[in-house]
Enzyme design. Structure first.
Site, PDB file in Angstrom:
ATOM      1  N   ALA A  94      17.800   5.624   6.784  1.00 27.04           N
ATOM      2  CA  ALA A  94      18.547   4.896   5.748  1.00 27.04           C
ATOM      3  C   ALA A  94      17.874   3.558   5.473  1.00 27.04           C
ATOM      4  CB  ALA A  94      19.990   4.693   6.206  1.00 27.04           C
TER       5      ALA A  94
ATOM      6  N   VAL B 251      13.425   3.177   1.629  1.00 24.52           N
ATOM      7  CA  VAL B 251      13.156   4.345   0.800  1.00 24.52           C
ATOM      8  C   VAL B 251      14.373   5.268   0.766  1.00 24.52           C
ATOM      9  CG1 VAL B 251      11.730   6.418   0.577  1.00 24.52           C
ATOM     10  CG2 VAL B 251      10.672   4.231   1.131  1.00 24.52           C
TER      11      VAL B 251
ATOM     12  N   PHE C 233      -5.599   2.792  -4.758  1.00 26.99           N
ATOM     13  CA  PHE C 233      -6.083   2.333  -6.067  1.00 26.99           C
ATOM     14  C   PHE C 233      -5.362   1.048  -6.491  1.00 26.99           C
ATOM     15  CE2 PHE C 233      -8.694   5.423  -8.688  1.00 26.99           C
ATOM     16  CZ  PHE C 233      -9.159   6.142  -7.600  1.00 26.99           C
ATOM     17  N   LEU C 234      -4.041   1.024  -6.260  1.00 31.63           N
ATOM     18  CA  LEU C 234      -3.282  -0.179  -6.648  1.00 31.63           C
ATOM     19  C   LEU C 234      -3.744  -1.383  -5.832  1.00 31.63           C
ATOM     20  CD1 LEU C 234       0.273   1.427  -6.937  1.00 31.63           C
ATOM     21  CD2 LEU C 234      -1.093   0.494  -8.827  1.00 31.63           C
TER      22      LEU C 234
ATOM     23  N   CYS D 200       3.400  -0.603   2.769  1.00 30.05           N
ATOM     24  CA  CYS D 200       2.595   0.559   2.397  1.00 30.05           C
ATOM     25  C   CYS D 200       1.097   0.330   2.242  1.00 30.05           C
ATOM     26  CB  CYS D 200       3.138   1.151   1.107  1.00 30.05           C
ATOM     27  SG  CYS D 200       4.625   2.112   1.404  1.00 30.05           S
ATOM     28  N   PHE D 201       0.710  -0.683   1.466  1.00 30.80           N
ATOM     29  CA  PHE D 201      -0.701  -0.752   1.063  1.00 30.80           C
ATOM     30  C   PHE D 201      -1.671  -0.778   2.247  1.00 30.80           C
ATOM     31  CE2 PHE D 201      -0.135  -2.603  -3.505  1.00 30.80           C
ATOM     32  CZ  PHE D 201       0.440  -1.407  -3.877  1.00 30.80           C
TER      33      PHE D 201
ATOM     34  N   LYS E  29      -1.182  -0.074   5.411  1.00 30.07           N
ATOM     35  CA  LYS E  29      -1.026   1.114   6.260  1.00 30.07           C
ATOM     36  C   LYS E  29      -1.687   2.339   5.615  1.00 30.07           C
ATOM     37  CE  LYS E  29       3.099   2.870   6.367  1.00 30.07           C
ATOM     38  NZ  LYS E  29       2.901   4.200   5.781  1.00 30.07           N
TER      39      LYS E  29
END
Ligand code: UDX
Ligand code: UDX
Length: 470
Positions: free
Chosen positions: A17, A20, A233-234, A283-284, A286
């Protein structure tokens, strides 16, 4: 005919929970009133907060989320710690647990730690009944579905529960702070899997609010790799503009003008061209580390080195901001009060994972600064956790500086010699610089690492300004 029919989904369970799982399930419940959605988590406090009547206590801050929770909670959206019942009743189970970078063993520092995903799969085997579709929502390395399948295949198919599993990959592309908008109007929904019937069941859910041409079905490995590649890419785009920001400062070019000029080329696109203190978020970094690990594993060292550079530039950007602050304030910060505006990794979220503010604050503390920190959504306990994080080197013994938490911009800036803007919160765009200038007797420097402040107004009030890439 039978093959084309999909299994009608009536009960969804989501394990995890977090940032995400919470928003994603809230939107699914809101768009599909006929489906019962149960979000489970091992963290009791988190579930209690998801169930709190006070909507400001929700564990995740996302614009628009509170209204959806109010609308759906305890109607077709439930938050619970009862994993067993939620799994047993589910036709479809999303795995949305965290997958941090491994800190020890093979692949430490690069590969993802899949222990929670594995643990979740084992729980599914233990409690599921009948045909169950398992959906990977967590970002995971390519070929994780295989591992999940292996675990699920250990189930005893002849037992009384008649277990039958199929695994799909459905990566999330939501960007924090815009999660609800991204979920309601996604650029695309990606579903990977080879069991057509299960894929169709998931497509049918998204089709209730997403137009079919935006729902992309691929094989499972393409789906897993696309998630890592999209984030890489981002991140690469951000490192590219940050690299150019350094060049702008030396050459007299202006990063805002350059970003506008290159962004008008539709092949490049205008988004993700804001220079700043480097990318943060869970995220990025990792996902790039994951891509590096995969490239090394498949003996593609040049590919690994290429992506490593994206991370190197990100570190370089943070280091040069720190050096700029120290050198501007005459080479020493010892005993000097510096205000930090913004601690979350981006605006409109209370998430601080991998926030550039963490490294920048730690380095300024090492220089002996007395930091006064303000963020509209991050509280002092969270800052305390990040600055003393057990996973990082223990700072407490070596730091000379100190930090305090403030509840307003103007409390924070009083008697400061430097103000460092690290997050692009809206309220930093309209700071009353006249008021700020009166709160300190000494000359004040503004370090605008996001290029969002009204620097003309600051200069008019005798505040000296350094802006990234200018
Ligand atoms: C997401 C992705 O799913 C992850 O792969 C990515 O790396 C980061 O973003 P996120 O929702 O942001 O994860 O993580 P987090 O907010 O930490 O939520 C994960 C939740 O899973 C936590 O609340 C944790 O308590 C829960 N969890 C973890 C379980 O319920 N069971 C477990 O076995 C492990
Ligand atoms: C990202 C991806 O965008 C999303 O699709 C994925 O599923 C999860 O990871 P998120 O990390 O929530 O989302 O935020 P994002 O908006 O991508 O920003 C990441 C970092 O890059 C932030 O620190 C942000 O401040 C920084 N950034 C972003 C810039 O420095 N400049 C930009 O132009 C854009």
């Amino acid at each position: 005919m039978e093959d084309n029919m999909s299994l009608e989904i009536k009960n969804i369970c989501c394990i995890g929970a977090g940032y995400v799982g919470g928003p994603t399930m809230a939107v699914i419940a809101n768009k599909c009133p006929s489906i019962k959605v149960t979000v489970v988590d091992i963290n009791e406090r988190k579930i209690a907060n998801w169930n709190s009547n006070d909507l400001t206590k929700l564990p995740v801050f996302e614009p628009g989320l509170d209204l959806i929770i109010e609308n759906c909670r305890n109607k077709n959206l439930f938050f619970s710690t009862n994993l067993q019942d939620a799994i047993a009743n589910a036709d479809m189970i999303f795995i949305s647990v965290n997958t941090p970078t491994k800190t020890r063993g093979v692949g430490a520092g690069k590969a993802s730690d899949l222990k929670w995903v594995e643990e979740s799969a084992r729980k599914v085997v233990k409690y599921a009944k009948g045909k169950t579709i398992v959906v990977e929502k967590s970002t995971i390395p390519v070929r994780t579905a295989e591992a999940i399948k292996l675990i699920l295949d250990t189930s005893n198919k002849s037992d009384e529960y008649k277990q039958e599993f199929s695994v799909l990959s459905n990566p999330e592309f939501l960007s924090e702070g815009n999660a609800i908008r991204d979920l309601e109007k996604p650029d695309r929904v990606l579903i990977g899997g080879d069991d057509k019937k299960s894929v169709k069941s998931l497509v049918d859910i998204y089709k209730r609010w997403v137009s079919p041409e935006k729902i992309l079905c691929t094989n499972i490995w393409s789906s897993e790799l696309s998630k890592l590649a999209a984030n890489a890419f981002l991140a690469q785009k951000i490192s590219s503009i940050n690299a150019i920001s350094g060049l702008c400062e030396k050459s007299g070019a202006n990063i805002k003008e350059v970003a506008k000029a290159i962004g008008m080329d539709s092949r490049i696109g205008s988004q993700f061209l804001n220079a700043g203190p480097g990318f943060g978020g869970s995220c990025f970094k990792k996902d790039i580390l994951n891509l590096i690990y995969l490239s090394e594993f498949y003996k593609l060292p040049e590919v690994a080195e290429y992506w490593e550079k994206v991370l190197e530039i990100n570190n370089w950007q943070q280091n040069r901001i720190i050096e700029k602050i120290v050198s501007t304030l005459f080479g020493t910060l010892s005993g000097k009060k510096i205000t930090i505006l913004g601690f979350s990794f981006k605006a409109n979220t209370n998430d601080t994972r991998e926030s550039p503010s963490i490294k920048i604050c730690k380095d300024l503390l090492r220089e002996g600064a007395n930091l006064s920190i303000y963020d509209p959504k991050v509280d002092s306990e969270q800052i305390e956790r990040e600055l003393n994080s057990k996973n990082l080197e223990n700072l407490s013994k070596e730091i000379n500086g100190s930090w305090e938490f403030n509840r307003s911009i103007y409390d924070a800036v009083e008697d400061s010699l430097g103000i460092v803007v690290l997050t692009e919160w809206d309220e930093f765009k309209s700071i009353n610089w006249n008021k700020v200038s009166k709160l300190s007797n000494d000359p004040i420097w503004l370090f605008d690492t996001r290029n969002i402040c009204n620097v003309n107004e600051a200069s008019r009030n005798n505040i000296m300004v350094w802006s990234i890439g200018l």
